[in-house]
Write a protein that holds these residues in place. Structure first.
Motif, PDB file in Angstrom:
ATOM      1  N   LEU A  92       0.839  -1.201   0.000  1.00 16.65           N
ATOM      2  CA  LEU A  92       0.000   0.000   0.000  1.00 16.65           C
ATOM      3  C   LEU A  92       0.874   1.251   0.000  1.00 16.65           C
ATOM      4  O   LEU A  92       1.924   1.262   0.641  1.00 16.65           O
ATOM      5  CB  LEU A  92      -0.898   0.002   1.233  1.00 16.65           C
ATOM      6  N   PRO A  93       0.492   2.283  -0.726  1.00 16.43           N
ATOM      7  CA  PRO A  93      -0.719   2.481  -1.525  1.00 16.43           C
ATOM      8  C   PRO A  93      -0.525   2.166  -3.006  1.00 16.43           C
ATOM      9  O   PRO A  93      -1.283   2.654  -3.836  1.00 16.43           O
ATOM     10  CB  PRO A  93      -0.967   3.977  -1.335  1.00 16.43           C
ATOM     11  N   TYR A  94       0.477   1.357  -3.321  1.00 18.36           N
ATOM     12  CA  TYR A  94       0.821   1.126  -4.724  1.00 18.36           C
ATOM     13  C   TYR A  94      -0.165   0.209  -5.435  1.00 18.36           C
ATOM     14  O   TYR A  94      -0.362   0.305  -6.641  1.00 18.36           O
ATOM     15  CB  TYR A  94       2.226   0.535  -4.820  1.00 18.36           C
ATOM     16  N   GLU A 311      -4.847   4.974   9.147  1.00 21.41           N
ATOM     17  CA  GLU A 311      -3.829   5.000   8.088  1.00 21.41           C
ATOM     18  C   GLU A 311      -4.448   4.735   6.717  1.00 21.41           C
ATOM     19  O   GLU A 311      -4.499   5.624   5.882  1.00 21.41           O
ATOM     20  CB  GLU A 311      -2.708   3.991   8.373  1.00 21.41           C
ATOM     21  N   PHE A 312      -4.922   3.506   6.469  1.00 18.72           N
ATOM     22  CA  PHE A 312      -5.589   3.163   5.219  1.00 18.72           C
ATOM     23  C   PHE A 312      -6.995   2.639   5.532  1.00 18.72           C
ATOM     24  O   PHE A 312      -7.307   2.323   6.675  1.00 18.72           O
ATOM     25  CB  PHE A 312      -4.794   2.098   4.450  1.00 18.72           C
ATOM     26  N   THR A 313      -7.828   2.526   4.483  1.00 20.83           N
ATOM     27  CA  THR A 313      -9.197   2.086   4.704  1.00 20.83           C
ATOM     28  C   THR A 313      -9.556   0.904   3.812  1.00 20.83           C
ATOM     29  O   THR A 313      -8.991   0.714   2.742  1.00 20.83           O
ATOM     30  CB  THR A 313     -10.212   3.222   4.436  1.00 20.83           C
ATOM     31  N   VAL A 344      -8.442   0.997  -0.061  1.00 17.14           N
ATOM     32  CA  VAL A 344      -7.374   0.301  -0.799  1.00 17.14           C
ATOM     33  C   VAL A 344      -7.411  -1.194  -0.564  1.00 17.14           C
ATOM     34  O   VAL A 344      -6.636  -1.937  -1.150  1.00 17.14           O
ATOM     35  CB  VAL A 344      -5.989   0.852  -0.402  1.00 17.14           C
ATOM     36  N   TYR A 345      -8.317  -1.611   0.329  1.00 17.49           N
ATOM     37  CA  TYR A 345      -8.515  -3.037   0.607  1.00 17.49           C
ATOM     38  C   TYR A 345      -9.999  -3.332   0.444  1.00 17.49           C
ATOM     39  O   TYR A 345     -10.835  -2.726   1.126  1.00 17.49           O
ATOM     40  CB  TYR A 345      -8.051  -3.372   2.028  1.00 17.49           C
ATOM     41  N   ILE A 346     -10.344  -4.207  -0.499  1.00 19.54           N
ATOM     42  CA  ILE A 346     -11.731  -4.577  -0.750  1.00 19.54           C
ATOM     43  C   ILE A 346     -11.878  -6.067  -0.449  1.00 19.54           C
ATOM     44  O   ILE A 346     -11.151  -6.903  -1.002  1.00 19.54           O
ATOM     45  CB  ILE A 346     -12.148  -4.307  -2.209  1.00 19.54           C
ATOM     46  N   GLN A 347     -12.832  -6.375   0.403  1.00 22.98           N
ATOM     47  CA  GLN A 347     -13.047  -7.773   0.797  1.00 22.98           C
ATOM     48  C   GLN A 347     -14.436  -8.224   0.355  1.00 22.98           C
ATOM     49  O   GLN A 347     -15.426  -7.511   0.573  1.00 22.98           O
ATOM     50  CB  GLN A 347     -12.902  -7.906   2.310  1.00 22.98           C
ATOM     51  N   TYR A 348     -14.496  -9.402  -0.264  1.00 22.67           N
ATOM     52  CA  TYR A 348     -15.767 -10.021  -0.636  1.00 22.67           C
ATOM     53  C   TYR A 348     -16.018 -11.211   0.275  1.00 22.67           C
ATOM     54  O   TYR A 348     -15.137 -12.059   0.455  1.00 22.67           O
ATOM     55  CB  TYR A 348     -15.722 -10.477  -2.090  1.00 22.67           C
ATOM     56  N   GLN A 349     -17.233 -11.280   0.807  1.00 17.66           N
ATOM     57  CA  GLN A 349     -17.582 -12.411   1.686  1.00 17.66           C
ATOM     58  C   GLN A 349     -18.737 -13.202   1.062  1.00 17.66           C
ATOM     59  O   GLN A 349     -19.688 -12.635   0.548  1.00 17.66           O
ATOM     60  CB  GLN A 349     -18.009 -11.920   3.070  1.00 17.66           C
TER      61      GLN A 349
END
Length: 349
Positions: A92-94, A311-313, A344-349
């Protein structure tokens, strides 16, 4: 070279990064790591005279451009967050991480355990392509986010209401990840246990360069309640323990920067957020974990993630639960890219 727009933007927030031409030169005042070189042991040629690896310049301009991109024009003054440059190998954030979440023993805990492995990996790659098309400036890093310690409705051995997954299951996840060059997150639901008890059990995996950590306050039952009866909580001290532990592993084993994901969808799930520590060895993602209609999810993100910056989301999408409320659809990458800041972080459940 950074653009004049970017340079002006950064000069307007001198507390974030150090630029001598902006009139900010004190590392103490800026709270920033001003060492602009990092060692990349995997690619640096040795210095022929001394035998010491040559330092690789840290590309601060590229880093700051990415930070500006994910800040996405936020005008609240909360973002970007004051922090230090990351340790070598930081994702992150690259890149944007697109993760599938679940457990191999359950088809109800997430897409990771619901589909056969080959089908699951193919579907994850399909989602990744959608994100790369929506935001070509951020390559996608696929990930498998595996619940390695699950909260239980019965006390179990030790009376802690949690079940540790066997290592052969974690090994299976690592083998799946290799097939698509994915990274792995091991997630912990402590129940009546603690992070101090659970994280060290996974050290042999967390010491691997491609394995990261997730912790879930929802199932941290500090009052002794049975998991699922009410929503649990972590304090900044709990989160700081996790970051300190990961940072020590990074230093000990000369690892790339680790990522710590903290799930959240209520205010009380994380207390004293201002005291959460950040540092170069660990990149901290506060992850919006709520389900429902788009309007509900956006409000949760704004109230409990964007308003309490760390920091990041991150942002979770539920293939099933998000369909339970009108308009009964998943949010699209294009919709989520409008959020300030961008996840910057996407989670699928």
């Amino acid at each position: 070279m950074k653009s004049n727009t970017l340079f002006s933007y950064l000069c307007a927030i001198p507390a974030l990064f150090v630029f001598s031409s902006c009139g900010t030169s004190s590392a103490e005042n800026a709270n920033i790591n001003v060492d602009t070189t990092i060692l990349n042991n995997s690619s640096n040629a040795a210095n022929h005279d001394t035998g010491i690896a040559s330092p690789v310049p840290f590309d601060s301009a590229s880093y700051l451009e990415k930070i500006e991109h994910i800040t996405n024009g936020d005008s609240t003054g909360r973002w970007p967050v004051k922090t230090s440059y990351p340790a070598k190998g930081a994702i992150l954030p690259y890149k944007r991480i697109i993760a599938y979440y679940g457990n191999l023993y359950s088809t109800r805990m997430g897409i990771l355990g619901e589909l056969p492995p080959a089908q699951m990996l193919e579907k994850l790659q399909g989602e990744s392509r959608k994100w790369e098309a929506a935001d070509p400036s951020m390559p996608v890093q696929p990930a498998l986010h595996y619940i390695a310690v699950t909260a239980q409705g019965s006390p179990g051995k030790g009376g802690k209401y949690r079940l540790r997954m066997p290592f052969h299951q974690i090994d299976s996840i690592l083998n799946m990840a290799k097939k698509i060059d994915a990274i792995v997150f091991l997630d912990i639901q402590v129940a009546l246990s603690t992070l101090q008890e659970e994280i060290p059990q996974l050290e042999k995996y967390l010491a691997m360069p491609n394995v990261h950590l997730g912790i879930d306050p929802e199932f941290s039952m500090k009052g002794g309640d049975v998991p699922g009866k009410r929503i649990g909580t972590f304090d900044a001290t709990d989160i700081n323990y996790a970051t300190d532990y990961l940072a020590a592993l990074v230093k000990k084993h000369n690892l790339p920067a680790k990522i710590l994901v903290v799930h959240r969808f209520t205010k009380a799930m994380v207390t004293n957020y201002q005291q959460i520590k950040t540092g170069p060895e660990v990149q901290l993602v506060m992850h919006m974990d709520g389900w429902g209609a788009p309007a509900r999810k956006i409000n949760t993100y704004r109230q409990f993630i964007a308003k309490e910056p760390v920091e990041f989301t991150g942002f979770k999408l539920f293939y099933k639960n998000d369909l339970k409320e009108t308009p009964a659809r998943l949010m699209t990458p294009e919709e989520l890219l409008k959020l300030k800041p961008m996840p910057v972080y996407i989670q699928y459940q």
